[in-house]
Scaffold this motif. Structure first.
Motif, PDB file in Angstrom:
ATOM      1  N   ALA A  41       0.840  -1.202   0.000  1.00  0.00           N
ATOM      2  CA  ALA A  41       0.000   0.000   0.000  1.00  0.00           C
ATOM      3  C   ALA A  41       0.875   1.252   0.000  1.00  0.00           C
ATOM      4  O   ALA A  41       0.605   2.215  -0.748  1.00  0.00           O
ATOM      5  CB  ALA A  41      -0.935  -0.007   1.204  1.00  0.00           C
ATOM      6  N   ALA A  45       1.186   3.895  -3.042  1.00  0.00           N
ATOM      7  CA  ALA A  45       0.939   5.325  -2.873  1.00  0.00           C
ATOM      8  C   ALA A  45       2.090   6.140  -3.461  1.00  0.00           C
ATOM      9  O   ALA A  45       1.866   7.137  -4.161  1.00  0.00           O
ATOM     10  CB  ALA A  45       0.765   5.645  -1.390  1.00  0.00           C
ATOM     11  N   ALA A  64      -2.365   3.649  -3.359  1.00  0.00           N
ATOM     12  CA  ALA A  64      -2.467   2.713  -2.232  1.00  0.00           C
ATOM     13  C   ALA A  64      -3.479   1.613  -2.535  1.00  0.00           C
ATOM     14  O   ALA A  64      -3.237   0.431  -2.241  1.00  0.00           O
ATOM     15  CB  ALA A  64      -2.844   3.456  -0.957  1.00  0.00           C
TER      16      ALA A  64
END
Length: 90
Positions: A41, A45, A64
């Motif tokens: 994640a 991002a 993410a």
């Protein structure tokens, strides 16, 4: 078709590759499986911001979510492969 959709697909693919490497490379065995979604994640991002050439809340969230989607894809592939192996054993 919007060009940003291609960038998100690239982020999913990159996170899928990194997740696979974390799972299967011996010297990365110290990374617990429970941390892989978090790592992906965060990586997603970051890559989402890089791919879309700017830091915004939208890029961070989409990236993410793409990283987490790669975790789900890995689980889907793993279960399909395991199911096929079970069918061949019978």
């Amino acid at each position: 078709m919007d060009l940003e959709q291609y960038y998100i697909a690239i982020v999913v693919l990159a996170c899928l590759i990194v997740g696979y490497c974390i799972k299967h490379i011996k010297w990365l065995d110290e990374v617990s499986n429970q941390y892989i979604p978090t790592v992906l994640a965060l990586l997603g991002a970051f890559l989402g911001c890089v791919a879309n050439q700017g830091v915004s809340l939208e890029n961070i969230v989409y990236g993410a979510l793409s990283g987490l989607a790669s975790t789900g894809l890995h689980q889907l592939f793993s279960r399909l492969i395991d199911q096929r192996k079970g069918d061949e054993d019978e």
